[in-house]
Motif scaffolding. Structure first.
Motif, short mmCIF file in Angstrom:
data_model
loop_
_atom_site.label_atom_id
_atom_site.label_comp_id
_atom_site.label_asym_id
_atom_site.label_seq_id
_atom_site.Cartn_x
_atom_site.Cartn_y
_atom_site.Cartn_z
N THR A 19 0.85 -1.18 0.00
CA THR A 19 0.00 0.00 0.00
C THR A 19 0.89 1.23 0.00
O THR A 19 1.99 1.22 0.54
CB THR A 19 -0.91 0.04 1.25
N SER A 78 2.89 -0.12 3.67
CA SER A 78 2.81 -1.45 4.27
C SER A 78 2.90 -2.49 3.18
O SER A 78 2.60 -2.21 2.02
CB SER A 78 1.51 -1.63 5.06
N PHE A 101 2.07 -6.80 2.58
CA PHE A 101 1.57 -8.04 3.19
C PHE A 101 1.46 -9.14 2.15
O PHE A 101 1.45 -8.87 0.94
CB PHE A 101 0.23 -7.82 3.91
N LEU A 133 -3.71 -13.22 5.62
CA LEU A 133 -3.06 -11.93 5.38
C LEU A 133 -1.96 -11.72 6.41
O LEU A 133 -2.23 -11.59 7.60
CB LEU A 133 -4.07 -10.78 5.47
N PRO A 167 1.40 -9.49 7.62
CA PRO A 167 2.21 -8.28 7.43
C PRO A 167 3.69 -8.62 7.22
O PRO A 167 4.20 -9.57 7.84
CB PRO A 167 2.05 -7.51 8.74
N LEU A 171 -4.23 -2.17 5.45
CA LEU A 171 -4.09 -3.59 5.80
C LEU A 171 -5.05 -3.98 6.93
O LEU A 171 -5.80 -4.95 6.80
CB LEU A 171 -2.63 -3.88 6.20
N GLN A 202 -8.06 -6.63 6.70
CA GLN A 202 -7.99 -7.84 7.53
C GLN A 202 -9.31 -8.09 8.27
O GLN A 202 -9.79 -9.21 8.35
CB GLN A 202 -6.85 -7.72 8.55
#
Lengths: 209, 209, 209, 209, 209, 209
Positions: free
Chosen positions: D111, D159, D161, D169, D171, D189, D193
């Motif tokens: 992201t 981020s 993942f 998912l 990280p 994220l 999630q």
């Protein structure tokens, strides 16, 4: 006797003063060759055709830009010979990265779950019928995406068809002896074909005689 | 009036019954086109020529095998146009990996420290004159190596020359405006040229009239 | 009943404690699978085989090094399926640059004007029979060259043959329906086959029972 | 004791009559292997994982189409071994053009400034969790783009993942020892999630016993 | 105090009249930078070094010709950073086709069954020490071959060593944590090292003061 | 005397303790070089510039990621030298697949039938002015597409222009001596230029003195 007339236009750089590649050897202007013949569409579109994947890759802009519409089609002819050997109608040509480009003679489309897909015009001719089909799909609200597509995706498509000036829209029944089976209840091809026929009838220039 | 006669032989797949790529449309056998003309060598080999490097890559077997001697030379013509624009004689074409392939019209050789180098026949035609030059070098004890060669190596060569049926052995004086300067005291090109002239005179078929 | 016994050895990384790619999941050591069966050579070498060129490229070290002898042969299997569809014995696989790599199951050799050629072991397995054939050729004074070779060069070869543990030396009669015709009076293949048979008989380890 | 049950389905082409690649050797139909075990998610998603970039490229359709979900994962295993050597969880695999493909075991997302990015499904598996994440993002109004992404762009992401059936998912905290630091105030994220957990709880098929 | 003196020569195109890439902005001639320092060889050649394979490919003539000895070494530096992260001395860089090119700082050699191998100088610098080692091998009757070599072949080599002006001949003990173990009884590296030391002592220009 | 001031910021990794590629040799922190000069825009944007296509390809993430803004621009300089030799302003650089990347110094845009096109930021810098132009187009309702574009498409464009910090928006009048002629009645370039001037005037930070 005006039906099924076909005119092939070829623009040559013209007469040369001696053999050689240099365009400056062509000093009398270009030559337009107009080849007219009675010729019906080359495929039986009510029945469909069969394809095999060729070992011959479609050239790309590193070597020859597919945006140039030219006659240097020896690698397409080599692909067509593979189709002849296999006893089928035409050959699928992949691009240098292994994605589907087109057949040796036409552009390729596939449908899956209500979406129409066709390869980017990177290693295939940006054909007039191809553009028209994309335009028709858009006007009918059918999502149409240009994408890198693999031969595996074509094997599993709901329908596959080719587009070209001489063949118009032609269903593909088999690729590499795998049947293209419509497991969805979408009939994008039929719906586009109807619009295509309407368009070509209304867009055509009436003969003045 | 028998000097400088030139015959260009072209084998076409012959007359087609309709336009199309399929070789099965050619049903009357092949056509051999014999184009004869008075035509001296295309370069002034006593003076030499000048080259630029083209942006157009020479095709390779992914797309079209250079072991097929064909007329689909549109990308060579595009390279030749770049040479015309630059005001020089011909263009160097690189292969897909950035190594030197040949010019748009001829094979390329370079010499460095007493060794003769030429690109592998991967992305260039395995020309008759090229083979003859390699054979002559071998017979004279001059080491001759096929290798991947870069344009930088050509810039720094002791000498560069092209080979072709119509041009024979032609010295290259400049590539991309960089002078090719012989910093060694080897004169491989001259020595091979003398042998080449002898060979072509003795190997030639005398006219029967 | 000791003839035509065949043993296939497969070394697995062994039992896993759970599914997953991590080799650390294999904690009990490797497993050697010994698969023995009565199995005659897979090809009729007195008669020869027929090939087509596959659309599937042989992988190269960018993705998987052909110097690793492994079982990840799905792309070879896809090539074999193309051969099945075409009704022939096996498929020629090209490498990423369009040069001949090998068939889906064996190495490939060709002969031309008294010289034996085989592709570099870049995108093909450096097979034991391949090495033995090159060694035999050398010992017999037959020039043997590793080179980038195109399918066109194979079409025009004096002879083509495959090598492999299970097939030994197998003549190829047709590639893409083009007959491989010996236009020279060299019979390299026969001469090597005789030596190969001698070698395998003398090099073989006699059974102790 | 019904939690954390995991079932791995493998479809083999079935029993062969002799060793060999030809699918016609499998004459008894396919074999479905159902491997069930108690197995919690493979990563600690509350903590995250660490990655290094592998020297091993992810294969592409030139060699093996990533749209085929198969077990020929030797090059992924080689990448995983690099991760083991580096002491981290998994390895990022690039595609042949140097863009990020996926990890050896999962798909990758990043992201940046409120936009969700993931590589095109050209050299990676078009995973089920990947599709679900893209669908969730769309439904939440988060822009989601498939694009060619470089490892440098991942280093600088807000981020990163991974997605996969077994890991869900997860990280990514470090790539090549560079910390992935969220310099924006977006928490895409976390938001995805939450929806993902809801979806998998509601979409799951309840056990009938 | 004359030992271990090291002089680094850098030829800059000189002072610019304004920032910009155009060489015509450098109007005062070139600048030769002579950087002298006391600096012992950078590796402990009695002990050897450890390598990992980098994810970063060595550039090739498509982008930048390795026959140009330049300072644009950012991708080598990125490879070196990977080595730092892995806690080893240097990184092996592969070429675009997945073959071994060199390390980020030196050329690479391997020996196997009495033969010395090194990659073609296609994607690596044609180093002075590399040339000298090949020359020494030839003079000692050790077969020396330039070839496309994979990292797998290096893993299985009898010995691996690097060559460079600052490091001279340096044994490699580990690549990707795999020990390079000499299973033959050849000691090519030692034999060449002895000759190399002799050569550099005799070829060196004595200081005039 | 505040107009046309230009500041070039260069961030070096700082002073090294000895020559070498290892970043750990830089132990005193980075050095920021601030190069200020009076310097008007480098092109005459009222008149436009002329380009040729370079033989030198723009590097891609296989070798060096174009998302890293660095000074390793030797291949751009080689392209610029080709432009100098041809007597034009700058050179178009293609990417490894033969598509247009950018010029040696700026990003490239073209317009055709009311649509603005620019290459994907795969083998070109994702420039600030490029982003601003795309943003302006969007705000004005001009469709703007990132796409793989060939040099042939640029030859046939309605208009072509470059973007860069120092040159701003500069019309291109000729590429490879082919005039770029506007056959449509769209004037996208002018309309964007007006908005660009407004933006840069309003977005600029006023000098505090």
């Amino acid at each position: 006797m005006k039906d099924d007339a076909h005119i092939r236009l070829t623009l040559s750089r013209g007469e040369k003063i001696t053999s050689g590649m240099d365009p400056r050897l062509n000093q009398k202007g270009c030559t337009l060759i107009v080849l007219a013949e009675w010729k019906p569409p080359v495929y039986d579109n009510s029945k469909g055709i069969e394809l095999v994947t060729s070992s011959q890759r479609r050239n790309n802009p590193v070597f020859l830009d597919s945006h140039i519409h030219h006659n240097n089609l020896l690698n397409n002819i080599l692909a067509k010979i593979e189709a002849n050997i296999a006893g089928v109608d035409d050959a699928v040509m992949l691009d240098k990265d292994g994605f589907v480009a087109e057949t040796n003679a036409t552009n390729l489309f596939m449908t899956k779950n209500g979406v129409l897909y066709t390869p980017f015009a990177k290693a295939c001719l940006n054909g007039i019928t191809r553009s028209l089909v994309m335009e028709i799909a858009k006007s009918m609200g059918i999502p149409c995406k240009e994408r890198d597509l693999t031969i595996t995706e074509f094997y599993g498509a709901d329908s596959v068809f080719t587009t070209g000036t001489m063949g118009e829209l032609t269903p593909v029944n088999f690729i590499d002896k795998r049947a293209i089976e419509n497991l969805s209840n979408c009939s994008i091809l039929n719906r586009i074909q109807i619009q295509y026929t309407k368009k070509t009838q209304s867009l055509g220039e009436p003969l003045p005689f």
